[in-house]
Design an enzyme around this catalytic site. Structure first.
Site, PDB file in Angstrom:
ATOM      1  N   ASP A   1      -5.214  -6.486   5.976  1.00  0.00           N
ATOM      2  CA  ASP A   1      -6.415  -5.789   5.503  1.00  0.00           C
ATOM      3  C   ASP A   1      -7.496  -6.821   5.162  1.00  0.00           C
ATOM      4  O   ASP A   1      -8.651  -6.721   5.599  1.00  0.00           O
ATOM      5  CB  ASP A   1      -6.037  -4.964   4.256  1.00  0.00           C
TER       6      ASP A   1
ATOM      7  N   ASP B   1      -3.074 -18.068   2.484  1.00  0.00           N
ATOM      8  CA  ASP B   1      -4.249 -18.740   1.904  1.00  0.00           C
ATOM      9  C   ASP B   1      -4.822 -19.765   2.880  1.00  0.00           C
ATOM     10  O   ASP B   1      -6.036 -19.898   3.050  1.00  0.00           O
ATOM     11  CB  ASP B   1      -3.936 -19.359   0.528  1.00  0.00           C
TER      12      ASP B   1
ATOM     13  N   LYS C   1       3.388 -15.372   2.972  1.00  0.00           N
ATOM     14  CA  LYS C   1       3.291 -16.175   1.746  1.00  0.00           C
ATOM     15  C   LYS C   1       4.739 -16.535   1.388  1.00  0.00           C
ATOM     16  O   LYS C   1       5.251 -16.190   0.312  1.00  0.00           O
ATOM     17  CB  LYS C   1       2.590 -15.353   0.646  1.00  0.00           C
TER      18      LYS C   1
ATOM     19  N   TYR D   1       0.812  -1.218   0.000  1.00  0.00           N
ATOM     20  CA  TYR D   1       0.000   0.000   0.000  1.00  0.00           C
ATOM     21  C   TYR D   1       0.848   1.272   0.000  1.00  0.00           C
ATOM     22  O   TYR D   1       0.336   2.364  -0.237  1.00  0.00           O
ATOM     23  CB  TYR D   1      -0.963   0.022   1.202  1.00  0.00           C
TER      24      TYR D   1
ATOM     25  N   ASP E   1     -10.964  -8.218   7.604  1.00  0.00           N
ATOM     26  CA  ASP E   1     -12.359  -8.169   7.148  1.00  0.00           C
ATOM     27  C   ASP E   1     -13.008  -9.542   7.289  1.00  0.00           C
ATOM     28  O   ASP E   1     -14.163  -9.662   7.706  1.00  0.00           O
ATOM     29  CB  ASP E   1     -12.444  -7.731   5.673  1.00  0.00           C
TER      30      ASP E   1
HETATM   31  C1  IPM Z   1      -8.978  -0.511   6.232  1.00  0.00           C
HETATM   32  C2  IPM Z   1      -9.418   0.047   4.911  1.00  0.00           C
HETATM   33  C3  IPM Z   1      -8.285   0.886   4.347  1.00  0.00           C
HETATM   34  C4  IPM Z   1      -7.073  -0.006   4.225  1.00  0.00           C
HETATM   35  C5  IPM Z   1      -8.605   1.584   3.027  1.00  0.00           C
HETATM   36  C6  IPM Z   1      -9.825   2.442   3.159  1.00  0.00           C
HETATM   37  C7  IPM Z   1      -7.439   2.342   2.497  1.00  0.00           C
HETATM   38  O1  IPM Z   1      -9.772  -0.979   4.057  1.00  0.00           O
HETATM   39  O2  IPM Z   1      -8.731   0.275   7.156  1.00  0.00           O
HETATM   40  O3  IPM Z   1      -8.874  -1.731   6.340  1.00  0.00           O
HETATM   41  O4  IPM Z   1      -6.986  -0.785   3.294  1.00  0.00           O
HETATM   42  O5  IPM Z   1      -6.221   0.063   5.063  1.00  0.00           O
HETATM   43 MG    MG Z   2      -9.801  -2.856   4.937  1.00  0.00          MG
END
Ligand code: IPM
Ligand code: MG
Length: 361
Positions: free
Chosen positions: A251, A227, A195, A146, A255
């Site tokens: 990231d 994975d 990985k 990133y 989620d």
């Molecule tokens: C998070 C979000 C951010 C990230 C985005 C909005 C840049 O997805 O905080 O997880 O990827 O870090």
């Molecule tokens: Mg995120």
């Protein structure tokens, strides 16, 4: 004591949920004799609308002058909002990436807990969810893909995009140390996710994590390929304590972990640097579709403010008071729409904040 807090209400449901967190913090201040000194700054879409950029230098300076930052959420609907017609470096998310870098917030702590009262919301089979889980994802936040160099070029009429994934050993070591330190306060297990069967950056990651592990003989370290980890999170989430991983893997996995709890509206996060300074925000997004309707769940932001009291101000008793208030209110059957189930009492965002503030007082 005086707590200097910069608030970023942000976009979508951000302003509503931050208002409720302030309500609860104010109740803490009254009960325990503290002074909350808030200063708001704009970031994301709100800053684009006001200044044409997602984060101003002035806002960064204001954040730096505080002891901690409490954030709601930023961003809008990516298909309909005009913010997403702007070049990528001027979109709302660029503000978030920029403040993380400017404040050197390299350690992102994302707890994913299955609340007993909300176990029914867990999308996993009961034989899996019955074991419960309480994990913390320690995501590296200021390096890797990133923040690497990127460009899009055209070669012989063919468009080509390049992103670069770089980590040096110091970046890996400092996040690994944070991971092991927090594991010492928890169940003393670190699962380092990489990985390493493909990526050089992952092989270095694994070596440096092994080196750091030598200083923490009480902590069990295991390595897991990303994975496989994605699979294990739905197969047997109870096996995890601290998941230590690089930026993009963290990231994605965070989620997934939050989805597995079934109640993303409950999950807090902290982004820390080398000092006590931190930025605290809910793990969920700005939910523009429900903004301004008083139906958002403010609990993730309220729990983020509890993390702030704990990590930036060392106020464990006050943080416990917030965490207990949340448990109590859930036990009494109050639910916002996202976690509503039969037999419970549905409340709005403001009412949830009121209930939690009352429990503190
Ligand atoms: C998070 C979000 C951010 C990230 C985005 C909005 C840049 O997805 O905080 O997880 O990827 O870090
Ligand atoms: Mg995120």
């Amino acid at each position: 004591m005086e707590l200097k807090i910069t608030c970023i209400p942000g976009d979508g449901i951000g302003p509503e949920i931050v208002a409720e967190a302030k309500k609860v913090l104010d109740a803490v201040a009254v009960k325990y004799g503290h002074q909350m000194n808030y200063t708001d700054i704009l970031m994301g879409g709100a800053s684009i609308d006001a200044y044409g950029v997602p984060l101003t230098e002035e806002a960064v300076q204001t954040a730096k002058s505080a002891d901690a930052v409490l954030m709601g959420s930023i961003g809008g609907d990516t298909t309909t909002s005009p913010w997403y017609k702007l070049p990528p470096n001027l979109r709302p998310e660029a503000g978030l990436l920029a403040i993380r870098k400017a404040l050197n917030l390299f350690a992102n702590l994302r707890p994913a807990v299955l609340y007993e009262e909300l176990a029914g919301a867990c999308p996993l089979k009961e034989e899996i969810s019955a074991a419960g889980f309480d994990m913390l994802i320690m995501r590296e936040l200021t390096g890797g893909l990133y923040f690497g160099e990127r460009k899009t070029v055209e070669e012989n009429g063919v468009r080509k995009a390049i992103d670069t994934l770089t980590y040096d050993e110091n970046e890996i070591r400092r996040i690994a140390v944070k991971g092991f330190e927090i594991a010492m306060k928890r169940k003393k297990k670190v699962t380092s996710v990489d990985k390493a069967n493909v990526l050089d950056s992952s092989r270095l990651w694994r070596n440096v994590v092994e080196e750091v592990a030598k200083d923490y003989p009480d902590v069990t370290l295991e390595h897991m390929l990303v994975d496989n980890c994605a699979m294990q999170l739905v197969k047997d989430p109870a096996q995890f304590d601290v998941i230590l991983t690089e930026n993009m893997f963290g990231d994605i996995l965070s989620d997934e972990a939050s989805m597995v709890t079934g109640s993303i509206g409950m999950l807090a996060s902290a982004s820390l640097n080398d000092t006590r300074f931190g930025l605290y925000e809910p793990s969920h997004g700005s939910a523009p579709d429900i903004a301004g309707k008083d139906i958002a769940n403010p609990i993730a932001t309220i729990l983020s403010s509890s993390m702030m009291l704990r990590y930036s101000f060392d106020l464990d008793e006050e943080a416990d008071a917030i965490d207990n208030a949340v448990k109590q209110v859930l036990k009494e059957g109050y639910r916002t729409a996202d976690i509503m189930s039969e037999g419970c009492t549905k409340v709005g965002c403001k009412q949830m904040g009121d209930l939690l503030a009352q429990k503190i007082g």
